[in-house]
Design an enzyme around this catalytic site. Structure first.
Site, PDB file in Angstrom:
ATOM      1  N   HIS A  17      28.567   7.600  23.842  1.00 20.38           N
ATOM      2  CA  HIS A  17      29.793   7.983  24.515  1.00 20.38           C
ATOM      3  C   HIS A  17      31.021   7.212  23.464  1.00 20.38           C
ATOM      4  CE1 HIS A  17      32.957   7.215  27.532  1.00 20.38           C
ATOM      5  NE2 HIS A  17      33.203   6.451  26.926  1.00 20.38           N
ATOM      6  N   GLU A  18      30.814   6.299  22.651  1.00 20.72           N
ATOM      7  CA  GLU A  18      31.686   5.868  21.804  1.00 20.72           C
ATOM      8  C   GLU A  18      31.771   6.532  20.687  1.00 20.72           C
ATOM      9  OE1 GLU A  18      33.718   3.536  22.884  1.00 20.72           O
ATOM     10  OE2 GLU A  18      32.626   2.896  24.773  1.00 20.72           O
ATOM     11  N   GLU A  45      37.875   9.519  28.885  1.00 19.27           N
ATOM     12  CA  GLU A  45      36.900   8.909  29.206  1.00 19.27           C
ATOM     13  C   GLU A  45      35.592   9.774  29.703  1.00 19.27           C
ATOM     14  OE1 GLU A  45      35.588   5.728  28.521  1.00 19.27           O
ATOM     15  OE2 GLU A  45      37.363   5.394  27.527  1.00 19.27           O
TER      16      GLU A  45
END
Length: 264
Positions: free
Chosen positions: A125-126, A184
Site C-alpha cells: 500500500h505504501e 488512500e
C-alpha cells in the site's frame, strides 16, 4: 465577477501545464519534478532516522525480505531506484514509502501485521503511493490551493478574519482531505495487486484491516479524516479481491512463493 474569471483562468493554465494520469487512469495535478520529490523524500527519511532509533537483526531482515519481493514486481523505472527500508522503534502502527525509494515501518505495526502477507499488504500500500505520484499530487494541490486563496483574498479584498477562516476550512475539508482519502483508496487497489503479483495472499489484507480496526478504537467522522473508514476500506478491498486472488494464483503457478522468516 472579474476576480473569479482570473482565478479560473489561472487554475486552468496550471492544470493544462501539469496534468498527468495515475496508474488507475485518474487525472492528476503534478507541479514538481521527480528530482524535487526525491529530494523531499530523502530529507523526510533522514529526519525520521534522526528522531527514532532503528532496529536491525532478524526484524530488519524480515521487513527487507517482504519489501524486496514487492519491489521486484515494480515497473522497470521504479524498480531501478535504490529502495531501502528501515524498522523504527516506535509503538505506533505506522509505515511509509517516500519518493526516492525510502521505506520505513514501526515496530508497533509488526504487532498488528502478524504474518508476511499482512506486512506485504501494508508495505505494498505504501509503495503504491509512490507509484501513483501521490506525494507530488498532494504538495501540488496544497500549493495550488494556497495560491488560489491568496488570489481570492487580494482580488476580492477580503480582510475579515472569520471569512478567511471559513475559506481555509472549506479548502481543508472540501479539497485537501477528500483528496487524501482518494489517494488512500487508490493505493489500496494498486497495493492489493502488487502484493498478489509478488506471491503474497491478498486476502490477508482484509484480516489486517480488521486488526487495525480493533486496535484503533474510535475514529473521526469520515469527512474530517484523511483516511477512509475501516468499513469503506474493507469494502473497496473486497471489490478488487477476485482479480487480486487470480493474480496471486498466477504468481504461485509461476513459482513466486515468498518465505520471509518472522523474528522470534
Amino acid at each position: 465577477m472579474r476576480w473569479i474569471s482570473r482565478l479560473s483562468v489561472g487554475a486552468l493554465c496550471i492544470t493544462l501545464a501539469a496534468c498527468t494520469s495515475s496508474p488507475t487512469g485518474r487525472q492528476q495535478l503534478t507541479l514538481y519534478s521527480d528530482e524535487q520529490l526525491n529530494q523531499m523524500g530523502q530529507q523526510a527519511y533522514e529526519q525520521y532516522q534522526q528522531e527514532l532509533p532503528t532496529v536491525g537483526g532478524a526484524t530488519h531482515r524480515y521487513a527487507e525480505c517482504v519489501a524486496s519481493a514487492l519491489v521486484t514486481e515494480l515497473p522497470e523505472r521504479q524498480r531501478a531506484q535504490n529502495w531501502q527500508i528501515s524498522v523504527f522503534e516506535d509503538d505506533s502502527a505506522n509505515a511509509f514509502a517516500l519518493p526516492g525509494g525510502y521505506m520505513g515501518i514501526n515496530t508497533g505495526l509488526l504487532k498488528i501485521a502478524t504474518n508476511q502477507d499482512q506486512l506485504a499488504a501494508v508495505i505494498g500500500h505504501e509503495i503504491a503511493h509512490v507509484l501513483a505520484n501521490h506525494a507530488n499530487e498532494r504538495v501540488s494541490t496544497q500549493s495550488a490551493t494556497q495560491l488560489g486563496l491568496s488570489v481570492l483574498q487580494s482580488s476580492a479584498g477580503i480582510q475579515n478574519e472569520q471569512m478567511l477562516g471559513l475559506l481555509g476550512a472549506g479548502a481543508q475539508y472540501g479539497i485537501l482531505l477528500p483528496f487524501s482519502r482518494r489517494h488512500e483508496s487508490e493505493a489500496d487497489v494498486i497495493g492489493l495487486n502488487l502484493m498478489a503479483d509478488a506471491g503474497f495472499d491478498p486476502r490477508a489484507s482484509l484480516t489486517l484491516w480488521d486488526n487495525m480496526s480493533e486496535a484503533s478504537g474510535g475514529q473521526p467522522p469520515v469527512w474530517m479524516s484523511t483516511h477512509p473508514s475501516h468499513g469503506q476500506r474493507i469494502s473497496g478491498l473486497q471489490t478488487g479481491m477476485n482479480e487480486a486472488v487470480a493474480r496471486y494464483q498466477r504468481a504461485h503457478d509461476a513459482g513466486k512463493r515468498p518465505n520471509c522468516s518472522q523474528p522470534v
